[in-house]
Write an enzyme that holds these catalytic residues in place. Structure first.
Site, mmCIF file in Angstrom:
data_model
loop_
_atom_site.group_PDB
_atom_site.id
_atom_site.type_symbol
_atom_site.label_atom_id
_atom_site.label_comp_id
_atom_site.label_asym_id
_atom_site.label_seq_id
_atom_site.Cartn_x
_atom_site.Cartn_y
_atom_site.Cartn_z
ATOM 1 N N ASN A 30 0.808 -1.230 0.000
ATOM 2 C CA ASN A 30 0.000 0.000 0.000
ATOM 3 C C ASN A 30 0.836 1.273 0.000
ATOM 4 O O ASN A 30 0.291 2.376 0.071
ATOM 5 C CB ASN A 30 -0.983 0.011 1.172
ATOM 6 N N ASP A 32 3.140 2.524 2.192
ATOM 7 C CA ASP A 32 3.428 3.282 3.413
ATOM 8 C C ASP A 32 4.801 2.949 3.992
ATOM 9 O O ASP A 32 5.162 3.430 5.067
ATOM 10 C CB ASP A 32 2.339 3.069 4.460
ATOM 11 N N ASP A 36 3.264 -5.670 4.271
ATOM 12 C CA ASP A 36 1.871 -5.953 4.615
ATOM 13 C C ASP A 36 1.348 -7.173 3.865
ATOM 14 O O ASP A 36 2.050 -7.775 3.041
ATOM 15 C CB ASP A 36 0.989 -4.730 4.336
ATOM 16 N N ASP A 113 2.248 -17.833 12.920
ATOM 17 C CA ASP A 113 2.989 -17.825 14.176
ATOM 18 C C ASP A 113 1.978 -17.657 15.304
ATOM 19 O O ASP A 113 1.177 -16.707 15.299
ATOM 20 C CB ASP A 113 3.975 -16.651 14.186
ATOM 21 N N ASP A 215 5.452 -20.263 19.093
ATOM 22 C CA ASP A 215 6.584 -19.487 19.581
ATOM 23 C C ASP A 215 6.915 -19.908 21.010
ATOM 24 O O ASP A 215 6.013 -20.075 21.843
ATOM 25 C CB ASP A 215 6.222 -17.996 19.540
ATOM 26 N N GLU A 277 8.960 -23.930 18.269
ATOM 27 C CA GLU A 277 10.289 -23.469 18.661
ATOM 28 C C GLU A 277 10.598 -24.050 20.034
ATOM 29 O O GLU A 277 9.991 -23.646 21.031
ATOM 30 C CB GLU A 277 10.319 -21.937 18.711
ATOM 31 N N HIS A 340 14.355 -15.106 12.032
ATOM 32 C CA HIS A 340 14.238 -13.703 12.438
ATOM 33 C C HIS A 340 15.032 -13.376 13.700
ATOM 34 O O HIS A 340 15.192 -12.200 14.031
ATOM 35 C CB HIS A 340 12.772 -13.353 12.664
ATOM 36 N N ASP A 341 15.508 -14.388 14.423
ATOM 37 C CA ASP A 341 16.247 -14.155 15.665
ATOM 38 C C ASP A 341 17.756 -14.317 15.520
ATOM 39 O O ASP A 341 18.502 -13.994 16.448
ATOM 40 C CB ASP A 341 15.768 -15.123 16.752
#
Length: 560
Positions: A30, A32, A36, A113, A215, A277, A340-341
């Site tokens: 979009n 911004d 998304d 997640d 998670d 996880e 992502h970690d």
């Protein structure tokens, strides 16, 4: 080690490839500057357009989305304030439903997640629970009185640093948080809270999601007496998380019962998957325990030993062998390099002494990930060779949940591995579809060379190497389902192993460094071998086994 594979009733998550998307930085639909759901939907054809002979599609089978629920974003979505709604940053519930429809049209599965070890401190449950000691949700979180001197109830520490207890003025009590103080832990012993979580799971399954990644799934249960954790023998810093034996706030027996109950809900629905996880410092044995005694807990528990290995063939081989030896019968291993970690694997490995060829390392790592026996997980951007952005200005950092210690001026951040996907060489790497909008995190400066568009056009790019590997894997029963066994004993600078099914034998050869003599079993030398994928040999050639391995050679050969 040579366990018989189970060829009956194969599930998509056993043979498929799962691709993790960090929604904030994958694609901005979009305009911004924030990734998304619309952006993800518009990029589905890149992931899998449904054409097995596609010239542009990666060819993965399922998408795992990092959290998209409503959240104040104290931990970038891992602090949920409403499990039934979508964060406005990502779009609307209608946007998500459209993503589901469009993904399923292409044969893509969608995995969410599920963050249910804790909520946001702005969740309505916690707001009510913290208001008094007598409200209807007073026991939905872990509350304890201060010690007589006002100090914290015990020595439990937060994984992000500091005490795991934060004082609440209204209740005049401390609440427990495994992670940041904005993420209070749910009390899973409260049956009403547990039932509410189960209702949330059914809500999303009824919408058509294909499974969940749980998670922090090994820390749901806590000791009801809140006993002190013992310190490790050689611990010098009593305030460091890793210096405790987490006997009372992690991996308790009750934890497995909780996951069994979640799994029983998953099993009510057809062809869904439960991933978990099992926490970053758990041993391989602990991770394997989460399959359950009767394979009735997680379908795919994450173990971190492979991802956190040094770039050394003997070490990687040992981890693979340990999995082969210890995994329960008929269970499916999982393998990943990035998430992502963690810092991206190329950022971790190109600095080691043997790593003088980043492209060779990327090809070798991809080949191992996609040819070992297990379900592989890709993290967005690894297929184009993305590395960490280590030059994010202080005022642009988004990941600020780690507590500052006495020895650090700036707490560590995971933002370097979460930067925008690099789509092309236009402004901001095409993240906002070519619009000149500053992204949520700065784009890595290498985006002019490292991006999807340019690599699709380069026959020898890492992206096209991933695409070739994925296609070969999809067409090989041995690579998807066969046994694994090694041909050499470490320490060496190369790996050689076999994947074998009833009708197919595949030989993997990966050289980690300089030119090497290649001594192999004579029985294998007597056969012709077809080149399926190689970075030094032409595909489809019929060859004898090489006597010498080229520097950073990656070759996948099939016995004819």
């Amino acid at each position: 080690m040579n366990k018989s594979p189970n060829y009956t009733e194969r599930k998509w998550w056993q043979d498929g490839i799962i691709y993790q998307i960090y929604p904030l930085t994958f694609a901005d639909g979009n305009g911004d500057g924030i990734g998304d759901l619309q952006g993800i939907t518009q990029k589905l054809d890149y992931l899998n357009d449904g054409n097995p002979d596609s010239k542009t599609s990666l060819g993965i089978d399922a998408i795992w989305l990092s959290p998209i629920n409503k959240s104040p974003m104290a931990d970038n979505g891992y602090d949920v304030s409403d499990y039934y709604d979508i964060s406005a940053k990502f779009g609307t519930l209608k946007d998500f439903e459209n993503l589901l429809v469009e993904a399923h049209k292409r044969g893509l599965k969608i995995i969410l997640d599920l963050v249910v070890n804790h909520t946001s401190n702005q969740h309505s449950w916690f707001l009510e629970s913290s208001s008094s000691k007598t409200n209807s949700k007073s026991d939905w979180y872990h509350w304890q009185d201060p010690n007589p001197d006002g100090s914290v109830p015990n020595n439990w520490l937060s994984y992000f640093g500091g005490s795991a207890w934060t004082f609440n003025e209204a209740r005049q009590q401390y609440y427990y948080h495994t992670f940041n103080k904005n993420q209070p832990d749910i009390n899973w012993q409260n049956l009403e809270a547990r039932a509410e979580v189960f209702q949330i799971i059914r809500y999303w399954l009824d919408k058509g999601v294909d499974g969940f990644r749980l998670d922090a799934s090994s820390v749901y249960s806590k000791d009801k007496y809140y006993r002190f954790n013992p310190m490790k023998f050689d611990a010098k810093d009593r305030n460091k998380y890793d210096n405790q034996h987490h006997l009372y706030n992690k991996n308790l027996p009750e934890n497995h019962q909780i996951i069994k109950e979640i799994r029983s809900i998953i099993d009510e629905y057809e062809d869904r998957v439960l991933i978990g996880e099992t926490f970053i410092d758990s041993s391989l044995y602990d991770s394997n325990s989460f399959y359950g005694v009767n394979n009735d807990e997680l379908h795919l528990p994450f173990a971190f030993q492979f991802a956190m290995s040094p770039w050394y063939p003997g070490y990687l081989q040992r981890v693979i062998e340990e999995k082969e030896l210890t995994i329960p019968n008929n269970a499916r291993p999982t393998y990943f390099l990035d998430n992502h970690d963690l810092p991206r694997h190329l950022s971790r490995w190109i600095e080691c002494s043997l790593c003088t060829n980043p492209l060779g390392i990327a090809q070798a790592a991809a080949a191992i990930l996609l040819t070992v026996k297990g379900t592989p997980f890709l993290y967005y951007g690894q297929e184009i060779g993305m590395v960490d952005n280590e030059d994010i200005p202080e005022d642009k950092i988004k990941d600020r949940v780690v507590v500052k210690s006495d020895t650090e001026e700036t707490p560590p951040t995971r933002d370097g591995a979460r930067t925008p996907m690099q789509w092309d060489d236009s402004v901001h790497a095409g993240f906002s579809f070519g619009k000149d909008v500053e992204p949520w995190l700065p784009v890595n400066q290498d985006y002019k060379e490292v991006n999807v568009a340019s690599e699709l056009a380069q026959e020898e790019s890492i992206l096209n190497f991933y695409r070739r590997l994925i296609k070969v894997r999809k067409n090989s029963k041995a690579l998807r389902q066969g046994n694994w066994y090694t041909l050499i004993n470490y320490p060496y600078e190369h790996l050689a192993y076999i994947r074998e099914s009833k009708d197919e034998k595949i030989l993997m050869i990966i050289n980690f460094s300089y030119e090497k003599e290649f001594v192999i079993d004579r029985d294998l030398e007597t056969h012709d071998w077809r080149v399926l994928v190689s970075n030094v040999l032409e595909d489809n050639l019929i060859i004898n086994l090489p006597q010498t391995l080229q520097p950073f050679e990656v070759s996948i050969l099939r016995k004819e």
